[in-house]
Write an enzyme that holds these catalytic residues in place. Structure first.
Site, PDB file in Angstrom:
ATOM      1  N   LYS A  67      14.372  24.547  -6.785  1.00  0.00           N
ATOM      2  CA  LYS A  67      15.268  24.687  -8.011  1.00  0.00           C
ATOM      3  C   LYS A  67      15.028  23.745  -8.720  1.00  0.00           C
ATOM      4  O   LYS A  67      14.508  22.528  -8.635  1.00  0.00           O
ATOM      5  CB  LYS A  67      16.658  24.315  -7.202  1.00  0.00           C
ATOM      6  CG  LYS A  67      18.019  24.378  -8.309  1.00  0.00           C
ATOM      7  CD  LYS A  67      19.181  24.232  -7.240  1.00  0.00           C
ATOM      8  CE  LYS A  67      20.428  24.008  -8.168  1.00  0.00           C
ATOM      9  NZ  LYS A  67      21.741  23.774  -7.405  1.00  0.00           N
TER      10      LYS A  67
ATOM     11  N   SER B 264      25.322  27.147  -7.855  1.00  0.00           N
ATOM     12  CA  SER B 264      24.304  27.149  -9.061  1.00  0.00           C
ATOM     13  C   SER B 264      22.724  27.262  -8.457  1.00  0.00           C
ATOM     14  O   SER B 264      21.997  27.480  -9.431  1.00  0.00           O
ATOM     15  CB  SER B 264      24.421  25.702  -9.521  1.00  0.00           C
ATOM     16  OG  SER B 264      23.876  24.715  -8.412  1.00  0.00           O
TER      17      SER B 264
ATOM     18  N   SER C  22      27.030  25.050  -3.771  1.00  0.00           N
ATOM     19  CA  SER C  22      25.714  25.618  -4.512  1.00  0.00           C
ATOM     20  C   SER C  22      24.387  26.234  -3.668  1.00  0.00           C
ATOM     21  O   SER C  22      23.669  26.926  -4.117  1.00  0.00           O
ATOM     22  CB  SER C  22      25.406  24.719  -5.714  1.00  0.00           C
ATOM     23  OG  SER C  22      26.068  24.775  -6.704  1.00  0.00           O
TER      24      SER C  22
HETATM   25  N1  GLN Z   1      30.283  25.419  -7.878  1.00  0.00           N
HETATM   26  C1  GLN Z   1      30.649  24.193  -7.962  1.00  0.00           C
HETATM   27  C2  GLN Z   1      30.616  23.520  -9.166  1.00  0.00           C
HETATM   28  O1  GLN Z   1      30.534  24.134 -10.432  1.00  0.00           O
HETATM   29  C3  GLN Z   1      29.350  23.401  -7.080  1.00  0.00           C
HETATM   30  C4  GLN Z   1      28.245  23.223  -7.656  1.00  0.00           C
HETATM   31  C5  GLN Z   1      27.233  22.593  -6.994  1.00  0.00           C
HETATM   32  O2  GLN Z   1      27.442  22.772  -5.596  1.00  0.00           O
HETATM   33  N2  GLN Z   1      26.069  22.114  -7.529  1.00  0.00           N
HETATM   34  O3  GLN Z   1      30.666  22.478  -9.547  1.00  0.00           O
END
Ligand code: GLN
Length: 482
Positions: A81, A156, A180
């Protein structure tokens, strides 16, 4: 060269082939590079495919030829990532503000994987600074779900998930602050592990919310996730929040192993607002399958779970606003010139940040501002303490918790972009584990009526990842297949 069925390759099989000389590391990466060439123009999982992939592979081949001991991950092609630093490679966190940032050192997890000889194919697309559930918030365009190109892969870590699902790498690294890793794993039919907070070093991970972030694997099997976790975990003297992890666990195969189903997450009998019929159906089937394998199922109550999303969306932006304050055009990436120093900052940040980071920086500054700090941030911290206590209590009654990973399967690209709150609700089952620091895993749990993957989540007590792997391996055999 042996004919290899890529779809069936896992880390151990690839390792055996490499060790037995049936395939070279170079040939292995060639398979994936071919797939990337064929599919990635449609999927857009990668932001960059590295130009030294063959060199990396050849270094492993040399070791094999010399008859050297081969670590499990030697020559295994991974995707990373775009917020985990690899020395001398670009790392942008999916943001314009870091578009041309070159990593001055490697993340702790990369150092560990380097020691084994893992091969990095490239860096994968993600929501800007890991904020999102769909990869639509990437500054470099969305990633598509390999199961349906009109749909999101989750986020993400959507690029990492799509790359594994499309066979554009064997496994990938992601990061999980509120879901994410698990949410995209669930949307793409994969295994995704969010380790216990502190079990994996965060050194060299571009920070989103430091008290919640953890790096973890997205893989095709539970065993692969276990192998990668085993390689990257451990105390790092340069990350003071990392811990060496004493594991004591009760075996999942014991007859008195109890799986708790929190009624705040998933009401087994009553109405399930916001959860799709398909998710309810498959989760119930999973529960029944576990029962037939001798697991005891117990409905439990964790009252503070009613407030997870609200709590998360105070703690997380507070930390985001602090962490992102450093991007001012002086030290990092993009720099815009104004007439004064303040204007430099303002112009740089305006040009560099997309709408979602901006929204969260504003929210974070607000909840931390004097006069509001206690009303918002202080209360949210108290809610986190209550949550930890609730989990501690429930883990004295059950061994592991079960819930769906997400309320729905993958949604359509553009379906939720106009409504941030709807996006935020996608984290409802996942962000509790981050707030409490617990380890959690998402496993494939069959398909929806329209052929989209659905995920099942297990949450274990602190540092008991072993329980997730054991239960996960049982479930892989008795659960719904994809
Ligand atoms: N979807 C969550 C957010 O938008 C988690 C994002 C993540 O885990 N990096 O904050």
């Amino acid at each position: 060269m042996t004919k290899i069925n890529l779809a069936e390759l896992n880390i151990k099989k690839a390792h055996e082939l490499l060790r037995g000389g049936e395939i070279s590391a170079r040939e292995l990466v060639d398979f994936y590079l071919e797939n990337i060439k064929r599919h990635d123009k449609n999927i857009h999982a990668y932001l960059e495919v590295f130009d030294d992939v063959f060199e990396q592979a050849e270094a492993v081949d040399k070791k094999i030829k010399l008859g050297k001991e081969l670590p499990l991950l030697a020559g295994i092609p991974l995707a990373v990532k775009d917020l985990i630093l690899i020395k001398s490679k670009k790392c942008s966190a999916g943001s314009k503000i870091l578009e041309n940032f070159n990593a001055p050192y490697s993340a702790a997890v990369i150092e560990k994987l380097d020691n084994q000889g893992a091969v990095y194919l490239g860096r994968t697309n993600m929501d800007e600074f890991a904020m999102g559930v769909s990869t639509e918030y990437s500054a470099f365009g969305p990633t598509k779900n390999p199961y349906d190109l009109k749909r999101v892969p989750g986020g993400s870590s959507g690029g990492s998930a799509a790359a594994v699902a499309q066979q554009e790498c064997l496994a990938a690294l992601g990061s999980d602050t509120g879901g994410s890793i698990r949410q995209p794993a669930s949307f793409c039919g994969l295994v995704g592990l969010k380790p216990t907070y502190g079990s994996v070093s965060r050194r060299g991970l571009i920070a989103m919310a430091s008290s919640l972030d953890q790096i973890g694997p997205l893989t095709k099997t539970v065993e692969d996730a276990e192998i990668i976790f085993g390689a990257i975990k451990g105390k790092d003297p340069l990350d003071s929040t990392s811990v060496g992890n004493p594991i004591s666990h009760k075996s999942a195969t014991k007859s008195d192993f109890v799986v708790g189903v929190p009624k705040e997450f998933f009401n087994m009998e009553g109405e399930n607002k916001g959860i799709s019929e398909d998710v309810i159906k498959n989760t119930k089937k999973a529960i029944n399958n576990l029962k037939t394998r001798g697991f005891k199922i117990k409905e439990v109550s964790i009252p503070s779970l009613n407030y997870v999303v609200e709590t998360y969306y105070i703690i997380m932006p507070a930390e985001v606003s602090t962490n992102l304050a450093r991007y001012d055009g002086v030290k990092y990436g993009l720099a815009k010139k104004g007439k004064t120093l303040l204007e430099d900052y303002l112009k740089t940040r305006r040009a560099g940040f997309g709408d979602e980071p901006r929204r969260r920086i504003l929210l974070g500054n607000y909840v931390l501002s004097s006069g509001y700090y206690d009303a918002f941030y202080g209360r949210a911290r108290r809610a986190v303490s209550a949550m930890k206590n609730d989990f501690k209590k429930v883990f004295s009654e059950v061994d592991i918790l079960l819930s769906p990973t997400t309320p729905t399967s993958a949604f359509k690209i553009g379906e939720k972009t106009g409504n941030p709150v709807e996006m935020y609700l996608a984290d409802i089952f996942t962000c509790g584990a981050n707030l409490a620091g617990l380890p959690a895993i998402s496993l494939p749990n069959g398909l929806s009526e329209n052929g989209l993957p659905i995920g099942l989540q297990f949450i274990a007590p602190w540092f008991e990842e072993e329980k997730l792997f054991e239960t996960g391996k049982v479930f892989e055999k008795c659960g719904l297949q994809i």
